[in-house]
Each structure stands twice: as structure tokens, then as C-alpha cells.
Scaffold this motif. Structure first.
Motif, PDB file in Angstrom:
ATOM      1  N   ALA A  62       0.849  -1.198   0.000  1.00 58.06           N
ATOM      2  CA  ALA A  62       0.000   0.000   0.000  1.00 58.06           C
ATOM      3  C   ALA A  62       0.878   1.239   0.000  1.00 58.06           C
ATOM      4  N   LEU A  63       0.361   2.289  -0.608  1.00 57.16           N
ATOM      5  CA  LEU A  63       1.032   3.583  -0.656  1.00 57.16           C
ATOM      6  C   LEU A  63      -0.020   4.653  -0.366  1.00 57.16           C
ATOM      7  N   THR A  64       0.245   5.497   0.634  1.00 56.27           N
ATOM      8  CA  THR A  64      -0.708   6.526   1.040  1.00 56.27           C
ATOM      9  C   THR A  64      -0.010   7.875   1.121  1.00 56.27           C
ATOM     10  N   TYR A  65      -0.625   8.883   0.530  1.00 55.87           N
ATOM     11  CA  TYR A  65      -0.125  10.246   0.652  1.00 55.87           C
ATOM     12  C   TYR A  65      -1.188  11.088   1.349  1.00 55.87           C
ATOM     13  N   SER A  66      -0.796  11.770   2.429  1.00 52.32           N
ATOM     14  CA  SER A  66      -1.712  12.623   3.191  1.00 52.32           C
ATOM     15  C   SER A  66      -1.190  14.048   3.187  1.00 52.32           C
TER      16      SER A  66
ATOM     17  N   ILE B  91      -3.335   3.819  -2.715  1.00 48.96           N
ATOM     18  CA  ILE B  91      -3.431   2.645  -3.575  1.00 48.96           C
ATOM     19  C   ILE B  91      -2.990   1.455  -2.737  1.00 48.96           C
ATOM     20  N   ALA B  92      -3.741   0.365  -2.812  1.00 49.42           N
ATOM     21  CA  ALA B  92      -3.419  -0.843  -2.050  1.00 49.42           C
ATOM     22  C   ALA B  92      -3.687  -2.056  -2.921  1.00 49.42           C
ATOM     23  N   THR B  93      -2.879  -3.070  -2.732  1.00 51.50           N
ATOM     24  CA  THR B  93      -3.039  -4.268  -3.558  1.00 51.50           C
ATOM     25  C   THR B  93      -2.689  -5.507  -2.751  1.00 51.50           C
ATOM     26  N   GLN B  94      -3.270  -6.611  -3.144  1.00 54.89           N
ATOM     27  CA  GLN B  94      -2.982  -7.909  -2.531  1.00 54.89           C
ATOM     28  C   GLN B  94      -3.008  -8.983  -3.607  1.00 54.89           C
TER      29      GLN B  94
ATOM     30  N   LEU C 201      -7.918   1.686  -5.463  1.00 57.64           N
ATOM     31  CA  LEU C 201      -7.468   3.063  -5.645  1.00 57.64           C
ATOM     32  C   LEU C 201      -8.489   3.971  -4.985  1.00 57.64           C
ATOM     33  N   GLY C 202      -8.024   5.016  -4.326  1.00 60.27           N
ATOM     34  CA  GLY C 202      -8.992   5.875  -3.663  1.00 60.27           C
ATOM     35  C   GLY C 202      -8.449   7.243  -3.320  1.00 60.27           C
ATOM     36  N   ALA C 203      -9.372   8.135  -3.057  1.00 57.75           N
ATOM     37  CA  ALA C 203      -9.065   9.485  -2.604  1.00 57.75           C
ATOM     38  C   ALA C 203     -10.125   9.905  -1.600  1.00 57.75           C
ATOM     39  N   GLN C 204      -9.699  10.627  -0.562  1.00 58.53           N
ATOM     40  CA  GLN C 204     -10.623  11.066   0.485  1.00 58.53           C
ATOM     41  C   GLN C 204     -10.238  12.472   0.927  1.00 58.53           C
ATOM     42  N   TYR C 205     -11.253  13.298   1.177  1.00 61.20           N
ATOM     43  CA  TYR C 205     -10.997  14.664   1.642  1.00 61.20           C
ATOM     44  C   TYR C 205     -11.868  14.949   2.856  1.00 61.20           C
ATOM     45  N   LYS C 206     -11.237  15.510   3.888  1.00 60.23           N
ATOM     46  CA  LYS C 206     -11.962  15.944   5.084  1.00 60.23           C
ATOM     47  C   LYS C 206     -11.887  17.465   5.171  1.00 60.23           C
ATOM     48  N   ALA C 207     -13.045  18.116   5.315  1.00 58.95           N
ATOM     49  CA  ALA C 207     -13.111  19.574   5.448  1.00 58.95           C
ATOM     50  C   ALA C 207     -13.849  19.909   6.736  1.00 58.95           C
ATOM     51  N   VAL C 208     -13.315  20.869   7.494  1.00 55.28           N
ATOM     52  CA  VAL C 208     -13.908  21.291   8.755  1.00 55.28           C
ATOM     53  C   VAL C 208     -14.323  22.749   8.640  1.00 55.28           C
ATOM     54  N   PHE C 209     -15.602  23.026   8.968  1.00 52.03           N
ATOM     55  CA  PHE C 209     -16.144  24.379   8.951  1.00 52.03           C
ATOM     56  C   PHE C 209     -16.835  24.629  10.281  1.00 52.03           C
TER      57      PHE C 209
ATOM     58  N   GLY D 226     -15.244  10.969  -0.608  1.00 52.07           N
ATOM     59  CA  GLY D 226     -14.195  10.270  -1.327  1.00 52.07           C
ATOM     60  C   GLY D 226     -14.726   9.398  -2.433  1.00 52.07           C
ATOM     61  N   VAL D 227     -13.785   8.810  -3.159  1.00 53.80           N
ATOM     62  CA  VAL D 227     -14.105   7.902  -4.259  1.00 53.80           C
ATOM     63  C   VAL D 227     -13.137   6.733  -4.181  1.00 53.80           C
ATOM     64  N   GLU D 228     -13.649   5.531  -4.475  1.00 53.02           N
ATOM     65  CA  GLU D 228     -12.824   4.327  -4.435  1.00 53.02           C
ATOM     66  C   GLU D 228     -13.151   3.435  -5.621  1.00 53.02           C
ATOM     67  N   ASN D 229     -12.136   2.718  -6.050  1.00 57.44           N
ATOM     68  CA  ASN D 229     -12.318   1.711  -7.088  1.00 57.44           C
ATOM     69  C   ASN D 229     -11.664   0.421  -6.607  1.00 57.44           C
ATOM     70  N   ASN D 230     -12.482  -0.599  -6.396  1.00 56.33           N
ATOM     71  CA  ASN D 230     -11.984  -1.915  -5.990  1.00 56.33           C
ATOM     72  C   ASN D 230     -12.142  -2.887  -7.144  1.00 56.33           C
ATOM     73  N   ARG D 231     -11.043  -3.530  -7.499  1.00 53.83           N
ATOM     74  CA  ARG D 231     -11.064  -4.462  -8.623  1.00 53.83           C
ATOM     75  C   ARG D 231     -10.410  -5.771  -8.192  1.00 53.83           C
ATOM     76  N   GLU D 232     -10.973  -6.882  -8.644  1.00 51.68           N
ATOM     77  CA  GLU D 232     -10.423  -8.184  -8.281  1.00 51.68           C
ATOM     78  C   GLU D 232     -10.473  -9.117  -9.482  1.00 51.68           C
ATOM     79  N   TRP D 233      -9.364  -9.831  -9.679  1.00 57.22           N
ATOM     80  CA  TRP D 233      -9.278 -10.862 -10.709  1.00 57.22           C
ATOM     81  C   TRP D 233      -9.033 -12.198 -10.027  1.00 57.22           C
ATOM     82  N   LEU D 234      -9.879 -13.177 -10.282  1.00 55.05           N
ATOM     83  CA  LEU D 234      -9.774 -14.473  -9.625  1.00 55.05           C
ATOM     84  C   LEU D 234      -9.890 -15.591 -10.645  1.00 55.05           C
ATOM     85  N   GLU D 235      -8.935 -16.509 -10.603  1.00 50.41           N
ATOM     86  CA  GLU D 235      -9.032 -17.743 -11.382  1.00 50.41           C
ATOM     87  C   GLU D 235      -8.677 -18.896 -10.463  1.00 50.41           C
TER      88      GLU D 235
END
Length: 786
Positions: free
Chosen positions: A365-369, A382-385, A412-420, A428-437
């Protein structure tokens, strides 16, 4: 196309985050962290809204450099003490002193948790209840080598062994089976259905900082499968320069004073961290090795617990970018061999029964904050297994029972937190994909010209795109949260293209938190959940170990399984004098609609059987979770949890193929279960830990040779069990480090199933009760933080 588009979006957001933070001049905050006048070593001190932080030294002293001028909130966290924070005014050209005095024990409400809202908040401010089990408790008190051994010590959770041969175990939350629980690794949903078959017994506890548990529907935040609840495995962060080594020898299945028939179980662990002097970079590495012999409980020559060899290596590293950016990378790999059955010295197809798995897990996994404004935060990840598994599931020396599974998950994903002011938005938005055989030699015909398999067990690709948002508003003592998630899932199956499925689903969540005082909170919540259709499931290979060859397909009309969860709780945490005391009462009610069920077809001339997954009628799971803790001092602490629940289908379901046995209650699901832990340090350097797990009666199906017609089977009621444990530890100072010796026994009274099925025709699924019999162990640990 979806992945390419999202990668471009993430790159654009990364470019935006590269804009440097424009703040005032930087100055220094210094101070000391103590508790009852004694220093708190290695406390973590950070400036909220930035990545500026440092670990106090062994005397509790800290020095924060480069703090932007202005009003700043400084937070201190220390293991065993929870967290606290103070506001300080940082003035240009001046050094500010800020000291902290921490409570002698960790008030449960002061723990920082992330799973309940995808954001770091004190537990008492979380919109839903988050229960935690610390890594220290897992290793020091429970003596759990892997995560599966430790999850029984979280309220509402129970881990069970479901196969005598392969040792497959699954987690039940609030009475619901494993597929209804979402397993996260640092908040990332890459723990696939394939991983769920053996994965919880693979992950070692020495890589875990803590486990966070959210009971009830969590799909609005985390997507598919989070119906029964969510378990978040949070890995250890590098905080200070440290090292630790341990080795343990265990004997599984000791009867009385007899060690002759016991199975040896050896484990070794390694942890080491290094952090730069300016706290801008750090890395921690961990390793784990396990070698366990097979255990035969009834001396019939067939194992009840499989032999296991596990080697795990991993690391976590971070690099701070400016005062407000941080890049974190995680990686670990697990190599495991496990085998159950008999004739372990022979190759698999020469044994009467063999279930053998050789697999490698690779997880990264790789995360940038990036902090923006005061407390706004953008996270990109981004995270993978990847799982590569060779397997043999066969009986009576089948040559065609070898197989291979290849599974790749990507998120793959992105998330935003806003405080008012009193408002907060997380989106946020996420995309989860899996390939299985999943291939098995005996499941298909071989093309005589190409020699290529024509029909694998499963050949599936799934893609889920999710968009989520949650709005939170606080009025004095009342906090309200409204959330919504939209998921689009697309599942294609090469075996049965007519059963390809694509659909959209909306998942709302609403919570109310009312704080009567700083000690007492009440919560109400509603959450919708769903479970997307899939082929691979825990039961896939359990059935295939017999003579029948099972092929799973989806019904053309199959749709997602949905749920509605309602929860209410009262949580009380306070200090009575010097005693930290608290209790939780939590009621839950979950309705399942269109739950997945299996229709079993007639065997063909070659013994192949089609199992068709279809939507059955509904079910209801309801009950009460009780949790309490008492911590009179830093030398003594007790924690307990208990669940009373009911799990029933709306109408009785078929238990056997013919439908002659029908039952409305969920099988293998006790109405009562719970745990207790007690950790006591009567004198300096000496620790005594007591643990207990209770499992109530349950209905268990039996299809074995003890009855006239094994195919028809029968329902049996199990006994209740109490699994008690004891551990004693003694630590000796060695220069700037410590050497700890420990010994103990698990399942002291050998409260263990005593009617396992026997022989080659046994029913391997007739397993219930505690996962392990009486086990003695001794070990030692050496490290500079002991």
C-alpha cells in the motif's frame, strides 16, 4: 478505462498537494511528559493539523522544532495512557514550554480511533462505538501468535475452526458468518474472499499496533460485505529507534502430564524501527516464523489441526514532505505451507485424505496525506494484494485433486476531510477491482488438441466503483451524522457468461451521539449494507475434499444481498478516585434481505455436482453486547465482554440435500458467548495474566459414518465451553534493554470437543468449540522497550 481515468485523477490531486503550505515563522515547543510525577518514556507528541511530531526520550522529555507560529494544538499519545491535548500560543522568536501529566491508565474514551468515521477521533467522540484490542494485549496478555487467536477478545466476535483437514477458520460478528464481515488492513479493503479462507490465521500479531472493531452495518463507509461489522487491522508505525526479538516453544494437546502425543508449535518474531533525528523519516520492519506439527485429537491417524509452516516479512516506512505532507508505504509477504489429513510423510495423492495448501500473500500500500488550511486533510491511496495458491483437496488417493488459485485485488482511492466550525464533511471515491481464477484438475475436461483446461472452478472479474460522503454537525452535546454511498458493481464470470451481474446500489447511514457528560454518551444509528454476488466462498473447497466434485455458479437472476442495521448504545467511562471504570450496553437488530443460499444439483455420471447460488428469503439477527473494564492502577486491569443474540431465517432452511432436515436458526451460531482478561503486576518486573473465553451451545450438522444414512445427516447440539488461560512473565533489566521470560498454559481445563469424527469417511466439517486444546508454552523476549 475506469482505472486509467482514476489514475489520472489521482495524479492531478497529487500535483495539487505539491503546493507548499504557506504558514508563519517556525519556532520550538519543549516540555516533559509525566504520570504521577514519573516520566512517560517514548510518548508520541504531535502538532494537530500538521505532520510535525517527535517521540519523547526515555525520561519523558521532548523538543518540537519548526512549529508554525500562532495558536496550535499539541497532542500526546502514549501506550497505556491514551491521549490528551493542549492549546499553546507559539510566538515568533520564543521557545515555549508545554508539560503534560497523563492519567495512570488509559481511559477507554481517550483512545484515538479511525474506523468509525474514516478519521482520527477520540473514541468517545466517534459517531459509532469502536472497540479496540491493542497489540500489547494480544502479545503480552493473550499470547496470541496470529490475529485469529486474538479476535475472540473483542466483544461480539467469535473465531471458529470449520474443518478438521485444512483448519479453515472464520470470524463471526454479531452472529453472522465470515462473508458478512469486512476485514480492512489500515482502512483498505483489499482482504479478498480468497484471503478470508485462511488469512486470519496467517497474519502475525507482532505486526499489529491495534485492532479496531465496529459492529453493525458499515457499507456506507467501506462498501460490500460490511454487514455484520468491520475489523480494521492497524499496522505498527515507526515511532522511536527500537528492536525486539522473541522465541516461543509450545506443546498443543497435552493430556494431563503426558506430552508424548502433543504437537510441537514453535514461533519466532522480530521487530525493529529506526527514526531520523528530525522525525522526518522512519521505517519499521517485522518478521515472523511458525512451525506447528499436525495434532490428532482422537488417535485415529487423521489430524484435527493441520501442520503449518509460516514465514512473514514486512516493513512500513514514512517520509514527511514539508510540515503538512506525509507519504507512507507498507509491504509484507507471507509464505505458508499447511496440510491436514493423514500420511504426512507421503505425497498428497498417496494419502487417504489430504488437504494441502502452499500459498504466498503479497500485500502493499502507498498513502499520501496532505493537511490543508487548519485541519482539512486530503488522502490519496493505492493498495493491492496478490495470492498465489497451489492446493490439493482430495480423498482416497485422487490424482486429479490438485489445483491452483490466482487472486489479485487492487484498490485506488481518494478522500478529503473539510472542517467548517461545528460542521465536518468527509467525501471520497474508491475503485476496488479483483481478478480471480481457480483451477482444479478434476473439475474440467482437457482439450485433446491443446491440452488446455476448458472449465476452471472459477474465472471471475469484479469491479466496484464507489462514491461516498458524510456530513457531521455538532450542537453542544449532540452530534449528528448523515452519510451516503453509491456503489456500482460489475461482476463477469467466464464459466457462465449468462450469469454476469451489474447493478447500482445506494447505502445511507445516520447516527446520533448525545454526550450527557464527558463520561456518559448515548448513540443511535441506522445503516444499510450489501454484499455483492461472487463465486469464491469459504465453503468452496471444504465440500470438494470428498468424493463429489463441486462447481459453483450464480443463478442468472441472482442479485446483491442487502441489510438494514439498527443499533443503540449507552457508554460510560469515568474515574472513581484512582480507578478507571467503564461499561457499555449495545443493542443490535439486523434484517437481511435476499440472503445468498445454495441449491444442490444431482451428480452427473462423472460425479460432478452443480451448486447454484440464489437469493433466499430474509433473516433477522438481534441481540445485546455487554462490555466492561476496571483499571484500579497501572499495575492491574480487567476487561470483559459478553453477547446474547439470536440469528434466525424468516423461514426454515434446508440442512441436507433432500430437504428432510430444516432449521430456522443459524447453524454453528451460539446464542451466548464472551471473554474476560485480567493483567496484574503484583511486584516490579513480574506480570500475571488470566484469560477466558466462553462459547455457548449451538446446533451443528453431522454427515458421517456414525449414523445410518450419512447423506441425510442429523443436527446435534454442542456442549458449552470455557477456555481459560494463564501466563506468567518476568523481565530482567540488561543495560538499556530488557530480557523477559514467560510461560503459560492455554485452555487449562482442556475444554475441547471430544466427539470428533474418525477415519477416512469422517465428516471434516463436524467441528465446534474452542479452536485449540490444552497448550503449554515457554518463551523469551529481548528488546530495548521492555
Amino acid at each position: 478505462m475506469i482505472l486509467k481515468k482514476q489514475v489520472k485523477q489521482i495524479c492531478a490531486l497529487l500535483a495539487l498537494c505539491a503546493i507548499p503550505f504557506q504558514g508563519g515563522m517556525a519556532d520550538t515547543v519543549t516540555g516533559r511528559v509525566v504520570s504521577e510525577g514519573e516520566p512517560v518514556p517514548y510518548a508520541n507528541v504531535t502538532v494537530k493539523g500538521t505532520t510535525i511530531g517527535i517521540a519523547a526520550d526515555k525520561d519523558g522529555n521532548y523538543r518540537l522544532s519548526g512549529v508554525p507560529s500562532g495558536s496550535r494544538v499539541v497532542e500526546v499519545r502514549a501506550m497505556g495512557y491514551g491521549s490528551t491535548q493542549k492549546t499553546v500560543s507559539v510566538i515568533d522568536g520564543q521557545e515555549v514550554e508545554l508539560n503534560f501529566s497523563l492519567s495512570t491508565s488509559a481511559l477507554r474514551g481517550n483512545e484515538i480511533v479511525v474506523t468509525g468515521s474514516r478519521d482520527e477521533v477520540p473514541r468517545k467522540e466517534s459517531p459509532v462505538i469502536v472497540s479496540t484490542v491493542s497489540g500489547e494485549e494480544l502479545t503480552e496478555v493473550v499470547q496470541a501468535a496470529t490475529v485469529s487467536e486474538g479476535l475472540n477478545f473483542a466483544t461480539g466476535l467469535r473465531v471458529e475452526n470449520d474443518c478438521q483437514n485444512c483448519g479453515f477458520n472464520q470470524l463471526r460478528m454479531n452472529g453472522l458468518e465470515g462473508p458478512y464481515s469486512q476485514i480492512l488492513i489500515d482502512g483498505r479493503a483489499v482482504f479478498s474472499a480468497v484471503a478470508g479462507v485462511y488469512g486470519l490465521e496467517l497474519i502475525p500479531t507482532n505486526m499489529i499496533e491495534r485492532i479496531e472493531v465496529v459492529r453493525g452495518g458499515g457499507s456506507a463507509l467501506y462498501g460490500s460485505n460490511a454487514i455484520g461489522g468491520t475489523v480494521n487491522l492497524i499496522l505498527k508505525d515507526p515511532v522511536v529507534n527500537s528492536y525486539e526479538f522473541s522465541g516461543t516453544s509450545g506443546w498443543v494437546g497435552v493430556g494431563g502430564d503426558d506430552f508424548d502425543d502433543a504437537a510441537n508449535d514453535y514461533t519466532a518474531t522480530l521487530n525493529a524501527s529506526v527514526v531520523s533525528s528530525d522525525n522526518k523519516m522512519g521505517m519499521t520492519v517485522f518478521g515472523f516464523y511458525r512451525d506447528r506439527d499436525p495434532f490428532d485429537a482422537n488417535s485415529d491417524g487423521f489430524s484435527e489441526l493441520p501442520e503449518i509452516t509460516n514465514t512473514t516479512l514486512g516493513l512500513r516506512a514514512f517520509r514527511k514532505i514539508g510540515d503538512r505532507g506525509k507519504l507512507t508505504a507498507d509491504f509484507f509477504t507471507i509464505d505458508e505451507d499447511r496440510r491436514g489429513g493423514n500420511d504426512f510423510d507421503a505425497v498428497e495423492h498417496e494419502a487417504d485424505i489430504a488437504e494441502s495448501i502452499k500459498q504466498r500473500f503479497i500485500n502493499g500500500a502507498l498513502t499520501y496525506s496532505q493537511y490543508l488550511r487548519d485541519y482539512d486533510k486530503l488522502s490519496l491511496y493505492i493498495a493491492t494484494q496478490h495470492i498465489d495458491r497451489d492446493a490439493y483437496y482430495g480423498a482416497e488417493k485422487q490424482l486429479d485433486a490438485y489445483g491452483h488459485t490466482d487472486d489479485l485485488s487492487l484498490q485506488l482511492g481518494a478522500q478529503y476531510k473539510a472542517v467548517f466550525g461545528p460542521s465536518q464533511v468527509i467525501a471520497g471515491v474508491e475503485n476496488n477491482r479483483e481478478w480471480l481464477e481457480d483451477d482444479k484438475l478434476g473439475y474440467y475436461d482437457i482439450d485433446t488438441d491443446t491440452h488446455v483446461p476448458e472449465t476452471p472452478v472459477a474465472d471471475q472479474e469484479s469491479n466496484i466503483v464507489g462514491v461516498f460522503g458524510e456530513y457531521q454537525y455538532t450542537w453542544d452535546k449532540l452530534k449528528a451524522t448523515l452519510g451516503l454511498r453509491w456503489d456500482n458493481y460489475d461482476i463477469t464470470n467466464e464459466i457462465s457468461p449468462d450469469a454476469d451481474i451489474s447493478d447500482d446500489i445506494l447505502l445511507p447511514r445516520a447516527t446520533l451521539l448525545y454526550s450527557f457528560s464527558d463520561d456518559l454518551q448515548a448513540r443511535l444509528s441506522y445503516a444499510a449494507g450489501y454484499r455483492a454476488p461472487q463465486i469464491f466462498d469459504e465453503d468452496l473447497h471444504i465440500e470438494s475434499s470428498g468424493s463429489r466434485r463441486v462447481i459453483y455458479v450464480n443463478d442468472p437472476d441472482l442479485t446483491e444481498e442487502t441489510s438494514r442495521s439498527y443499533m443503540a448504545s449507552v457508554d460510560y467511562d469515568t474515574m472513581v478516585g484512582d480507578v478507571d471504570f467503564g461499561f457499555l450496553v449495545e443493542g443490535f437488530y439486523t434484517e437481511l434481505e435476499d440472503p445468498f443460499a445454495i441449491e444442490i444439483g444431482e451428480p452427473d455420471v462423472d460425479g460432478n455436482v452443480i451448486y447454484t447460488r440464489y437469493n433466499a428469503e430474509g433473516a433477522v439477527v438481534k441481540g445485546v453486547n455487554l462490555e466492561a473494564h476496571v483499571i484500579p492502577s497501572s499495575m492491574l486491569g480487567m476487561r470483559a465482554g459478553f453477547t446474547v443474540q439470536s440469528s434466525k431465517f424468516d423461514n426454515p432452511q434446508d440442512v441436507n440435500d433432500s430437504g428432510s432436515i430444516r432449521e430456522e436458526k443459524f447453524l454453528r451460531s451460539p446464542d451466548t458467548y464472551g471473554f474476560i482478561t485480567l493483567d496484574w503486576e503484583p511486584v516490579d518486573r513480574v506480570g500475571i495474566a488470566l484469560t477466558g473465553n466462553y462459547t455457548g451451545e449451538m446446533l451443528v450438522p453431522y454427515f458421517g459414518p456414525e449414523i445410518a444414512d450419512p447423506d441425510e445427516g442429523e443436527l446435534r447440539k454442542s456442549d458449552a465451553f470455557f477456555d481459560a488461560g494463564l501466563k506468567v512473565r518476568y523481565t530482567v533489566p540488561v543495560d538499556d534493554a530488557g530480557l523477559q521470560f514467560y510461560a503459560g498454559v492455554k485452555n487449562i481445563f482442556n475444554s475441547y470437543q471430544d466427539d470428533f469424527d474418525s477415519g477416512i469417511d469422517r465428516d471434516p466439517g463436524y467441528v465446534y468449540g474452542p479452536m485449540s486444546p490444552r497448550t503449554f508454552y515457554i518463551g523469551m523476549k529481548f528488546g530495548n522497550l521492555l
